[in-house]
Design a protein around this motif. Structure first.
Motif, PDB file in Angstrom:
ATOM      1  N   CYS A 212      37.268 -14.111  36.107  1.00 55.41           N
ATOM      2  CA  CYS A 212      36.536 -14.181  34.839  1.00 55.41           C
ATOM      3  C   CYS A 212      35.959 -15.594  34.685  1.00 55.41           C
ATOM      4  CB  CYS A 212      37.464 -13.863  33.667  1.00 55.41           C
ATOM      5  SG  CYS A 212      36.619 -13.686  32.086  1.00 55.41           S
ATOM      6  N   ASN A 213      34.766 -15.685  34.099  1.00 56.54           N
ATOM      7  CA  ASN A 213      34.144 -16.997  33.946  1.00 56.54           C
ATOM      8  C   ASN A 213      33.631 -17.197  32.527  1.00 56.54           C
ATOM      9  OD1 ASN A 213      31.495 -15.772  33.767  1.00 56.54           O
ATOM     10  ND2 ASN A 213      31.621 -15.475  35.973  1.00 56.54           N
ATOM     11  N   ALA A 214      33.213 -18.423  32.243  1.00 57.44           N
ATOM     12  CA  ALA A 214      32.801 -18.779  30.889  1.00 57.44           C
ATOM     13  C   ALA A 214      31.593 -17.973  30.434  1.00 57.44           C
ATOM     14  CB  ALA A 214      32.503 -20.276  30.820  1.00 57.44           C
ATOM     15  N   GLU A 215      30.655 -17.748  31.331  1.00 57.08           N
ATOM     16  CA  GLU A 215      29.446 -17.018  30.949  1.00 57.08           C
ATOM     17  C   GLU A 215      29.765 -15.586  30.525  1.00 57.08           C
ATOM     18  OE1 GLU A 215      25.024 -15.924  32.800  1.00 57.08           O
ATOM     19  OE2 GLU A 215      26.523 -16.970  34.014  1.00 57.08           O
ATOM     20  N   ALA A 216      30.775 -14.980  31.156  1.00 55.82           N
ATOM     21  CA  ALA A 216      31.113 -13.588  30.860  1.00 55.82           C
ATOM     22  C   ALA A 216      31.730 -13.426  29.474  1.00 55.82           C
ATOM     23  CB  ALA A 216      32.069 -13.057  31.924  1.00 55.82           C
ATOM     24  N   VAL A 217      32.449 -14.444  28.990  1.00 57.77           N
ATOM     25  CA  VAL A 217      33.139 -14.306  27.701  1.00 57.77           C
ATOM     26  C   VAL A 217      32.309 -14.817  26.535  1.00 57.77           C
ATOM     27  CG1 VAL A 217      35.386 -14.496  28.820  1.00 57.77           C
ATOM     28  CG2 VAL A 217      34.311 -16.548  27.886  1.00 57.77           C
ATOM     29  N   LEU A 218      31.156 -15.412  26.795  1.00 58.95           N
ATOM     30  CA  LEU A 218      30.320 -15.907  25.696  1.00 58.95           C
ATOM     31  C   LEU A 218      29.979 -14.817  24.685  1.00 58.95           C
ATOM     32  CD1 LEU A 218      27.860 -18.461  27.329  1.00 58.95           C
ATOM     33  CD2 LEU A 218      29.463 -18.886  25.465  1.00 58.95           C
ATOM     34  N   PRO A 219      29.582 -13.602  25.106  1.00 57.38           N
ATOM     35  CA  PRO A 219      29.301 -12.557  24.108  1.00 57.38           C
ATOM     36  C   PRO A 219      30.504 -12.211  23.252  1.00 57.38           C
ATOM     37  CG  PRO A 219      28.366 -11.965  26.245  1.00 57.38           C
ATOM     38  CD  PRO A 219      29.238 -13.159  26.473  1.00 57.38           C
ATOM     39  N   LEU A 220      31.716 -12.299  23.808  1.00 61.10           N
ATOM     40  CA  LEU A 220      32.914 -12.018  23.024  1.00 61.10           C
ATOM     41  C   LEU A 220      33.097 -13.069  21.933  1.00 61.10           C
ATOM     42  CD1 LEU A 220      35.463 -10.332  22.595  1.00 61.10           C
ATOM     43  CD2 LEU A 220      36.623 -11.768  24.269  1.00 61.10           C
ATOM     44  N   ILE A 221      32.857 -14.332  22.261  1.00 62.19           N
ATOM     45  CA  ILE A 221      32.963 -15.397  21.264  1.00 62.19           C
ATOM     46  C   ILE A 221      31.878 -15.238  20.209  1.00 62.19           C
ATOM     47  CG2 ILE A 221      32.752 -17.892  20.939  1.00 62.19           C
ATOM     48  CD1 ILE A 221      34.084 -18.278  23.625  1.00 62.19           C
ATOM     49  N   ASP A 222      30.674 -14.874  20.637  1.00 55.08           N
ATOM     50  CA  ASP A 222      29.557 -14.739  19.694  1.00 55.08           C
ATOM     51  C   ASP A 222      29.742 -13.569  18.737  1.00 55.08           C
ATOM     52  OD1 ASP A 222      28.324 -16.916  20.802  1.00 55.08           O
ATOM     53  OD2 ASP A 222      27.054 -15.765  22.151  1.00 55.08           O
TER      54      ASP A 222
ATOM     55  N   LYS B 233      34.310  -4.924  34.312  1.00 56.36           N
ATOM     56  CA  LYS B 233      33.115  -5.241  35.095  1.00 56.36           C
ATOM     57  C   LYS B 233      32.346  -6.368  34.399  1.00 56.36           C
ATOM     58  CE  LYS B 233      28.973  -3.012  37.044  1.00 56.36           C
ATOM     59  NZ  LYS B 233      29.185  -3.504  38.414  1.00 56.36           N
ATOM     60  N   LEU B 234      32.028  -7.428  35.146  1.00 58.06           N
ATOM     61  CA  LEU B 234      31.418  -8.607  34.551  1.00 58.06           C
ATOM     62  C   LEU B 234      29.892  -8.607  34.619  1.00 58.06           C
ATOM     63  CD1 LEU B 234      33.761 -11.540  35.628  1.00 58.06           C
ATOM     64  CD2 LEU B 234      33.735 -10.217  33.523  1.00 58.06           C
ATOM     65  N   ASP B 235      29.288  -7.602  35.252  1.00 57.84           N
ATOM     66  CA  ASP B 235      27.828  -7.565  35.288  1.00 57.84           C
ATOM     67  C   ASP B 235      27.367  -6.144  35.011  1.00 57.84           C
ATOM     68  OD1 ASP B 235      28.635  -6.351  37.588  1.00 57.84           O
ATOM     69  OD2 ASP B 235      27.535  -7.625  38.969  1.00 57.84           O
ATOM     70  N   GLY B 236      26.075  -5.960  35.014  1.00 59.45           N
ATOM     71  CA  GLY B 236      25.529  -4.638  34.767  1.00 59.45           C
ATOM     72  C   GLY B 236      25.279  -4.379  33.291  1.00 59.45           C
ATOM     73  N   ASP B 237      25.043  -3.112  32.949  1.00 59.00           N
ATOM     74  CA  ASP B 237      24.656  -2.738  31.592  1.00 59.00           C
ATOM     75  C   ASP B 237      25.830  -2.224  30.761  1.00 59.00           C
ATOM     76  OD1 ASP B 237      25.088  -0.493  33.022  1.00 59.00           O
ATOM     77  OD2 ASP B 237      23.215   0.532  32.479  1.00 59.00           O
TER      78      ASP B 237
ATOM     79  N   LEU C  31      44.721 -25.715  14.537  1.00 56.58           N
ATOM     80  CA  LEU C  31      43.784 -24.708  15.016  1.00 56.58           C
ATOM     81  C   LEU C  31      42.611 -25.383  15.711  1.00 56.58           C
ATOM     82  CD1 LEU C  31      43.679 -22.216  12.002  1.00 56.58           C
ATOM     83  CD2 LEU C  31      44.916 -21.959  14.147  1.00 56.58           C
ATOM     84  N   LEU C  32      42.191 -24.808  16.814  1.00 59.80           N
ATOM     85  CA  LEU C  32      41.092 -25.363  17.591  1.00 59.80           C
ATOM     86  C   LEU C  32      40.162 -24.224  17.986  1.00 59.80           C
ATOM     87  CD1 LEU C  32      40.151 -28.082  18.880  1.00 59.80           C
ATOM     88  CD2 LEU C  32      41.273 -27.327  20.974  1.00 59.80           C
ATOM     89  N   LEU C  33      38.851 -24.481  17.945  1.00 64.69           N
ATOM     90  CA  LEU C  33      37.889 -23.471  18.364  1.00 64.69           C
ATOM     91  C   LEU C  33      38.125 -23.090  19.826  1.00 64.69           C
ATOM     92  CD1 LEU C  33      34.534 -24.701  16.785  1.00 64.69           C
ATOM     93  CD2 LEU C  33      35.844 -22.692  16.142  1.00 64.69           C
ATOM     94  N   VAL C  34      38.069 -21.811  20.108  1.00 62.34           N
ATOM     95  CA  VAL C  34      38.229 -21.333  21.473  1.00 62.34           C
ATOM     96  C   VAL C  34      36.953 -21.611  22.256  1.00 62.34           C
ATOM     97  CG1 VAL C  34      38.379 -19.238  22.864  1.00 62.34           C
ATOM     98  CG2 VAL C  34      39.955 -19.585  20.964  1.00 62.34           C
ATOM     99  N   THR C  35      37.072 -22.255  23.387  1.00 53.15           N
ATOM    100  CA  THR C  35      35.923 -22.526  24.250  1.00 53.15           C
ATOM    101  C   THR C  35      35.808 -21.424  25.303  1.00 53.15           C
ATOM    102  OG1 THR C  35      37.237 -23.842  25.801  1.00 53.15           O
ATOM    103  CG2 THR C  35      36.224 -25.002  23.935  1.00 53.15           C
ATOM    104  N   PRO C  36      34.615 -21.203  25.834  1.00 52.48           N
ATOM    105  CA  PRO C  36      34.451 -20.148  26.845  1.00 52.48           C
ATOM    106  C   PRO C  36      35.354 -20.331  28.067  1.00 52.48           C
ATOM    107  CG  PRO C  36      32.310 -20.834  26.006  1.00 52.48           C
ATOM    108  CD  PRO C  36      33.319 -21.792  25.441  1.00 52.48           C
ATOM    109  N   HIS C  37      35.485 -21.565  28.562  1.00 55.77           N
ATOM    110  CA  HIS C  37      36.316 -21.783  29.745  1.00 55.77           C
ATOM    111  C   HIS C  37      37.781 -21.488  29.456  1.00 55.77           C
ATOM    112  CE1 HIS C  37      32.723 -24.122  30.968  1.00 55.77           C
ATOM    113  NE2 HIS C  37      33.081 -23.763  32.176  1.00 55.77           N
ATOM    114  N   TRP C  38      38.262 -21.895  28.274  1.00 52.04           N
ATOM    115  CA  TRP C  38      39.666 -21.627  27.935  1.00 52.04           C
ATOM    116  C   TRP C  38      39.898 -20.129  27.836  1.00 52.04           C
ATOM    117  CZ3 TRP C  38      42.456 -19.030  24.328  1.00 52.04           C
ATOM    118  CH2 TRP C  38      43.822 -19.317  24.242  1.00 52.04           C
ATOM    119  N   LEU C  39      38.984 -19.417  27.179  1.00 48.41           N
ATOM    120  CA  LEU C  39      39.167 -17.983  26.980  1.00 48.41           C
ATOM    121  C   LEU C  39      39.123 -17.233  28.306  1.00 48.41           C
ATOM    122  CD1 LEU C  39      39.593 -15.774  24.927  1.00 48.41           C
ATOM    123  CD2 LEU C  39      37.126 -15.557  24.699  1.00 48.41           C
TER     124      LEU C  39
END
Length: 829
Positions: free
Chosen positions: A395-405, A320-324, A362-370
């Motif tokens: 899945c979108n870039a905004e949803a995976v930002l917390p995973l990268i962080d 689930k990509l939204d909610g709590d 090695l390259l940093l993973v970007t949100p869009h790629w992930l």
């Protein structure tokens, strides 16, 4: 603007700010008389209540999750203000708005708490007519704005009482301008949006409600059909119509009776009026797209807008990509990546996620790629719309930002670097959990983990054959000895050992750089162009990694070099080479990198963020008469060769060493590995007897292997490098003068030094102590002030076991015991 007591106003605003702080709301400082903040950082700050005493200031509050889920229902037209209590009766006491000079109170705001605002909804939700066609259609009716109302849930702020702007003052409905915030009810966010959509539609209906008695009955019939078509129950539709009729000053309260009859006809399959026919009846067909969204209806069939998303039945493993459910989402995403055995090259490094590129770096993973990668791995993602219906999405870039962080908190495989050959302890390709290395090779390694010394000698012979035609120069005072039996004897009757050992060290170090926590800089130097120094640089690279050698850039600007170096280390490649360097090799970043397993640097533009990279890369330079700065001399080994001719480019040799190595790369890699594995299997004899190199205990294994096989210690070249450094030479001359003059523990002033250790001193010295210091001055003539400044440059510094200090009486004293290297320096000079 009416006059006010500025001090009383500031105290009242500060009192309100105290109330906001107790509610954990984030406030905003707004200029007095205005509605918008001036500071560009208002969304990232939370001023203390005392700040408002410095005013006068208006006060605002950041909305959404930043203030505990506070939502502002901003009513932009009179119809919405008139109808809001019909749809939000529990918010009646939270009403506030502008009190005008004529006494009119425009209650354009209602407040509600929503604890469940989805991440994707933290913004302003405008119920408005956005298309040019819709705006043209409403231009002739009684709506004052194209925006009917807004549900403001984040990324914005609202001005609160007792703020003022223009001639208006903000007042609460029941409490006036100076009272604190009333109790605010809580509602689900989806419910707020549903009611807001109905309120927006009702406002539009009220604006077009016929003001003449003729046509009202037909109007309400059409409206009843529209409401039933939207899914409203007949009882609610009847109340809806009757309330609008009363506000429109219609003289009957039975307008809504048609709702039940319309529902009966619709259930029986008979034709009824719909939303489309109602809008056509009032001339607002162009507004249907927006109104359908307000009412939560699917897009009209044949409409160019996006079709209504089909409702789905969610399965347990869907994400689930939204909610709590943020934590559960992050765990599911991490598990999805790990379950695929890290295919695609997703690894953890420091606080970052990295991936392996097609060119093996090695390259940093970007949100869009992930996001794209998670979709590829078969992840199924869904969301919940404002009415509680689940639907599938990508899945979108905004949803995976917390995973990268939070990458450092997830169980990703930690990678330190890439290598292209087996390590000391591992023959299989893949990720090595012990070292964090990713082994990228396909050929099977034929070297046993414990080769014999005889195998190591044979491998050394092969390497000596490969570099036999490099004319390595002999160090001063290095004995001319015949080599051990082997190929070197066929090419050179004198064993020019130390410089050649540096070349061998480069080959061996490149082979196992991933196993080593540290490794000095290796430099290939020659007095003339075309001597082959670049060839040696390429040979080291050919052992370290596959592919074409990509030379890096080295400039005279230390800051630029530091950025470039961090980027190169960040690629995770095992080899970094700088060819034909003309600038001096220096830099604090480089000095730290070659002695530490990790390097940290601040992310550009973010003072609170840093990035960590592994430094397990072999660093090499080549140049003509290359210079090494004082701070890097003890971190650098230089190999120097000289053909003794003006144009060595024209010389011919029996074979080209680089082409031979590249043609049989795997064999030469195995030779390097055989030597080092054999030395380790033998117990690393002589390791403890090597000269202390201070910063490279791990690389000492390479030195020990070479000495074990009868070669010179590559560390011997460091003393030669020290002699040729101008800055170090000046420092050595100062310490030698103090040692030969007053010696240790004998304080002396500059004047006394000149008097006691001048030209009439010890005639056995090549230079007297006074003359030695004079040679370092600009005009070569003694001057007490100049000599004092010269000594002060090295105050409290330690050199070869000796420390130069200045006492409180301005006398200079040398303390300590000189090391063996200090005596060697005096003999050389």
């Amino acid at each position: 603007m009416s006059k006010i007591d500025i001090r009383d106003f500031a105290r009242e605003v500060e009192n309100v700010a105290q109330d906001f702080a107790a509610r954990e709301w984030k406030t905003v400082v707004i200029p007095f008389g205005e509605k918008a903040p001036k500071s560009p950082s208002w969304q990232t700050t939370n001023p203390k209540p005392e700040v408002f005493l410095k005013g006068p200031f208006n006060i605002g509050v950041q909305l959404g999750p930043k203030s505990g889920g506070l939502v502002d229902l901003d009513l932009d037209c009179p119809q919405a203000i008139a109808l809001v209590d019909m749809f939000f009766p529990e918010l009646r006491d939270t009403a506030f708005g502008r009190l005008k000079p004529d006494g009119t109170h425009v209650l354009g705001h209602r407040l509600v708490i929503c604890d469940d605002i989805p991440d994707a909804s933290t913004k302003q939700h405008a119920f408005a007519f956005k298309t040019p066609e819709a705006q043209a259609a409403i231009a002739t009716i009684g709506l004052t704005k194209t925006v009917v109302l807004e549900v403001r849930a984040g990324k914005c702020q609202t001005v609160f009482p007792p703020s003022r702007y223009g001639d208006d003052v903000l007042w609460w409905r029941h409490r006036g301008a100076t009272s604190l915030v009333p109790d605010i009810p809580a509602l689900p966010f989806a419910e707020v949006l549903r009611r807001a959509g109905l309120l927006a539609f009702a406002s539009l209906v009220l604006a077009v409600y016929p003001r003449e008695s003729g046509g009202r009955d037909d109007f309400c019939l059409q409206l009843a059909g529209a409401l039933i078509h939207s899914g409203m129950e007949p009882d609610k539709a009847e109340k809806f119509i009757n309330r609008l009729a009363r506000l429109a000053e219609d003289d009957t309260d039975k307008r809504g009776e048609k709702a039940h009859r319309t529902k009966e006809k619709a259930d029986a399959g008979e034709p009824t009026t719909t939303l489309s026919t109602f809008l056509a009846h009032v001339g607002l067909e162009a507004c249907e797209k927006e109104i359908r969204k307000w009412l939560g209806m699917p897009a009209k069939t044949g409409d160019k807008t996006k079709r209504h998303r089909p409702i789905i039945e969610v399965q347990e493993n869907w994400i689930k990509l939204d909610g709590d459910c943020k934590v559960r989402r992050l765990v599911q995403m991490a598990e999805l990546l790990l379950a695929n055995d890290n295919e695609g090259g997703v690894y953890g490094r420091g606080r970052d996620l990295v991936r392996v590129t097609s060119d093996n770096s090695l390259l940093l993973v970007t949100p869009h790629w992930l996001a794209h990668r998670l979709q590829e791995l078969g992840g199924t993602f869904y969301r919940t719309d404002q009415y509680g219906n689940d639907y599938r999405t990508d899945c979108n870039a905004e949803a995976v930002l917390p995973l990268i962080d939070t990458a450092d908190q997830r169980p990703f495989r930690r990678v330190t670097g890439l290598v292209f050959m087996p390590t000391l302890t591992r023959n299989e390709p893949g990720w090595d959990p012990d070292t964090g290395l990713l082994l990228l090779f396909k050929d099977t390694c034929q070297v046993p983990l414990a080769p014999t010394r005889e195998a190591a000698v044979a491998s050394l012979d092969a390497l000596l054959d490969l570099i036999a035609f490099f004319p390595f120069t002999r160090l001063e005072r290095e004995p001319e000895q015949h080599p051990l039996p082997g190929p070197a004897a066929r090419h050179d009757t004198r064993l020019k050992r130390a410089n050649r050992s540096v070349a061998l060290s480069g080959l061996l170090s490149c082979a196992i750089r991933g196993d080593l926590d540290d490794c000095p800089i290796h430099v290939s130097d020659a007095p003339a162009w075309g001597s082959g120094k670049t060839i040696l640089l390429h040979m080291w690279h050919a052992i370290a990694e596959d592919g074409v050698f990509r030379t890096a850039t080295w400039t005279g600007r230390e800051e630029e070099n530091a950025k470039n170096l961090f980027t190169l280390y960040g690629q995770g490649r095992p080899y970094i080479g700088f060819d034909d360097v003309e600038d001096r090799i220096r830099g604090k970043q480089l000095a730290r990198a070659v002695t530490s397993p990790m390097l940290e640097s601040r992310v550009l533009g973010h003072n609170d963020k840093s990035r960590t990279v592994s430094t397990r890369a072999f660093v090499a330079f080549s140049g003509t008469n290359i210079e090494v700065s004082e701070d890097l001399i003890r971190r650098t080994v230089v190999t120097r060769f000289d053909h003794g001719v003006e144009d060595p480019d024209g010389l011919k040799f029996p074979f080209h060493p680089l082409k031979q190595l590249q043609a049989d790369r795997q064999t030469y890699r195995e030779h390097c590995l055989t030597i080092l594995r054999a030395y380790k299997a033998a117990g690393m004899p002589g390791y403890a007897d090597l000269k202390c190199d201070g910063s490279f205990p791990s690389w000492r294994m390479v030195r020990g292997a070479l000495v074990w096989l009868g070669q010179a210690d590559p560390w011997d070249v460091v003393e030669v490098t020290r002699k040729t450094d101008a800055n170090l030479y000046r420092k050595a001359q100062v310490f030698i003068a103090m040692w030969q003059g007053p010696g240790t523990d004998n304080p002396v002033s500059v004047t006394a030094f000149k008097r006691n250790y001048g030209v009439d001193g010890d005639v056995t010295l090549r230079l007297s102590p006074v003359r030695r210091l004079e040679q370092l001055l600009n005009d070569k003539t003694w001057n007490d002030t100049a000599v004092g400044m010269l000594l002060g440059k090295y105050r409290d510094q330690v050199f070869c076991g000796l420390k130069l200090s200045r006492q409180s009486d301005n006398r200079w004293v040398l303390r300590g015991t000189p090391e063996d290297g200090f005596q060697t320096l005096m003999e050389i000079e």
